[in-house]
Scaffold this motif. Sequence first.
Motif, PDB file in Angstrom:
ATOM      1  N   LYS A  89     -38.331  -8.428  -2.083  1.00 31.25           N
ATOM      2  CA  LYS A  89     -39.050  -7.336  -1.417  1.00 31.25           C
ATOM      3  C   LYS A  89     -40.539  -7.660  -1.314  1.00 31.25           C
ATOM      4  O   LYS A  89     -41.177  -7.359  -0.306  1.00 31.25           O
ATOM      5  N   ARG A  90     -41.083  -8.298  -2.338  1.00 27.57           N
ATOM      6  CA  ARG A  90     -42.497  -8.686  -2.300  1.00 27.57           C
ATOM      7  C   ARG A  90     -42.760  -9.696  -1.198  1.00 27.57           C
ATOM      8  O   ARG A  90     -43.828  -9.689  -0.584  1.00 27.57           O
ATOM      9  N   LEU A  91     -41.793 -10.587  -0.940  1.00 29.34           N
ATOM     10  CA  LEU A  91     -41.987 -11.627   0.071  1.00 29.34           C
ATOM     11  C   LEU A  91     -41.626 -11.169   1.479  1.00 29.34           C
ATOM     12  O   LEU A  91     -41.945 -11.862   2.454  1.00 29.34           O
ATOM     13  N   SER A  92     -40.955 -10.025   1.612  1.00 30.26           N
ATOM     14  CA  SER A  92     -40.373  -9.632   2.902  1.00 30.26           C
ATOM     15  C   SER A  92     -41.418  -9.338   3.977  1.00 30.26           C
ATOM     16  O   SER A  92     -41.090  -9.347   5.164  1.00 30.26           O
ATOM     17  N   GLY A  93     -42.653  -9.101   3.596  1.00 27.82           N
ATOM     18  CA  GLY A  93     -43.665  -8.801   4.600  1.00 27.82           C
ATOM     19  C   GLY A  93     -44.263 -10.025   5.269  1.00 27.82           C
ATOM     20  O   GLY A  93     -44.923  -9.890   6.306  1.00 27.82           O
TER      21      GLY A  93
ATOM     22  N   LEU B  32     -33.581  -3.539   2.204  1.00 32.19           N
ATOM     23  CA  LEU B  32     -34.598  -3.556   1.157  1.00 32.19           C
ATOM     24  C   LEU B  32     -36.002  -3.719   1.723  1.00 32.19           C
ATOM     25  O   LEU B  32     -36.979  -3.250   1.126  1.00 32.19           O
ATOM     26  N   SER B  33     -36.118  -4.352   2.875  1.00 30.26           N
ATOM     27  CA  SER B  33     -37.447  -4.572   3.451  1.00 30.26           C
ATOM     28  C   SER B  33     -38.123  -3.274   3.867  1.00 30.26           C
ATOM     29  O   SER B  33     -39.354  -3.227   3.983  1.00 30.26           O
TER      30      SER B  33
ATOM     31  N   ASP C  43     -39.712  -9.177  18.016  1.00 27.89           N
ATOM     32  CA  ASP C  43     -40.437  -8.204  18.822  1.00 27.89           C
ATOM     33  C   ASP C  43     -41.337  -7.425  17.875  1.00 27.89           C
ATOM     34  O   ASP C  43     -40.859  -6.737  16.974  1.00 27.89           O
ATOM     35  N   GLU C  44     -42.649  -7.546  18.077  1.00 21.75           N
ATOM     36  CA  GLU C  44     -43.583  -6.889  17.172  1.00 21.75           C
ATOM     37  C   GLU C  44     -43.418  -5.378  17.166  1.00 21.75           C
ATOM     38  O   GLU C  44     -43.821  -4.705  16.223  1.00 21.75           O
ATOM     39  N   GLY C  45     -42.797  -4.851  18.197  1.00 21.94           N
ATOM     40  CA  GLY C  45     -42.589  -3.408  18.247  1.00 21.94           C
ATOM     41  C   GLY C  45     -41.297  -2.958  17.603  1.00 21.94           C
ATOM     42  O   GLY C  45     -41.033  -1.758  17.501  1.00 21.94           O
ATOM     43  N   SER C  46     -40.464  -3.906  17.178  1.00 23.69           N
ATOM     44  CA  SER C  46     -39.184  -3.551  16.555  1.00 23.69           C
ATOM     45  C   SER C  46     -39.412  -3.103  15.119  1.00 23.69           C
ATOM     46  O   SER C  46     -40.503  -3.241  14.557  1.00 23.69           O
ATOM     47  N   ASN C  47     -38.345  -2.570  14.501  1.00 25.48           N
ATOM     48  CA  ASN C  47     -38.506  -2.095  13.129  1.00 25.48           C
ATOM     49  C   ASN C  47     -38.655  -3.267  12.162  1.00 25.48           C
ATOM     50  O   ASN C  47     -38.382  -4.422  12.494  1.00 25.48           O
ATOM     51  N   ALA C  48     -39.085  -2.936  10.957  1.00 23.74           N
ATOM     52  CA  ALA C  48     -39.420  -3.964   9.973  1.00 23.74           C
ATOM     53  C   ALA C  48     -38.209  -4.803   9.583  1.00 23.74           C
ATOM     54  O   ALA C  48     -38.355  -5.995   9.286  1.00 23.74           O
ATOM     55  N   SER C  49     -37.021  -4.213   9.575  1.00 23.73           N
ATOM     56  CA  SER C  49     -35.826  -4.965   9.200  1.00 23.73           C
ATOM     57  C   SER C  49     -35.546  -6.091  10.185  1.00 23.73           C
ATOM     58  O   SER C  49     -35.259  -7.227   9.790  1.00 23.73           O
ATOM     59  N   LEU C  50     -35.631  -5.796  11.478  1.00 23.99           N
ATOM     60  CA  LEU C  50     -35.390  -6.829  12.485  1.00 23.99           C
ATOM     61  C   LEU C  50     -36.475  -7.899  12.457  1.00 23.99           C
ATOM     62  O   LEU C  50     -36.201  -9.081  12.660  1.00 23.99           O
TER      63      LEU C  50
END
Length: 326
Positions: A31-35, A93-94, A214-221
């Motif tokens: 989770k810490r690395l997911s960003g 989790l992201s 796609d920068e506009g997509s949700n964080a999971s994608l």
Amino acid sequence: MTTTPHNRAGLAIGLILLGVAAISINDMLIKRLSGGYPLHQIVFTRSAIGIVLGLALVKLEGGFHLLKTRQPGLHMLRGLLIVISNMSFFLALSVLPLAEATALFFAAPLFITLLSIPLLGEKVGPLRLGAVIVGFIGVVIMMRPWASTATLDVSRWVLLLPVLAALTYALNQLMTRKLGVNSKASALMVYIQAAFVAVSLGFFLIAGDGRFVDEGSNASLQFLLRAWVWPAREDYLTFLGIGLNIALIGYCLSQAYRLGDAATVAPFEYIGLPLAVFWGFVIFGDLPVWEVWVGIALILGSGLFVYLRERQKALRVTRLPGGRRT
């Protein structure tokens, strides 16, 4: 309870507790690395390290001939199931708090208890079935079906991802029980890590340059599709820790389900719930909402009840008249 020559419940319980503790640390680190990194890069790195350690364990347990199997198709299916489980959970989790994603995932022991009936031939009485139903009510409460989409922080499909992860994880563990009779835990771990490496490399070849993000997509994608990047120096130890951790997880879980019956081992995975709450608060400052607390209570309570009933059943089966044990 199914009895096999490999049935050593005490050791199996110890291994599952160690494995689940390692899982909680693994989830927190990912989770810490997911960003900043794509999921398939994290998976590839940890599995590449894990497979090297797994091969070393295979050598220690008897040699590389242990990797030979007469059931390659079942091992491939098992690997695919655990890949789907992990990818689904980490995508959720992201964007979800660690405790909430973990609590939803804990439908897995409920699925294990139910599926052990047709797949392993284990007997589950009406009281245990009732407890499983109570646990699933807890899952439903955590998903908040009465809430409108506008009031939820995430989309409905994100809330379903940990449940999908739970189902595929349950199927994987029951297959481990079947295959474990003829396969060492180290070999089972290597097969799993090989599946992760293959799938993550496939993602790299198809989407590793970030062409689909796609920068506009949700964080999971975005987590799934962003481009691979060279890790920052401060993240080297985190990647290494994830790799070492996945080797420990793979071995402990495979060995636990080889040595103990599924319905006995599975309830001890609930130690992951308080650990997820702990890491979520300490690292990310998150505390569960009330629906998650209620869901945790119902799932934990039902799991403990199922375990106690299973132990009572085991004692009845193993005792003979006069107090002697079989």
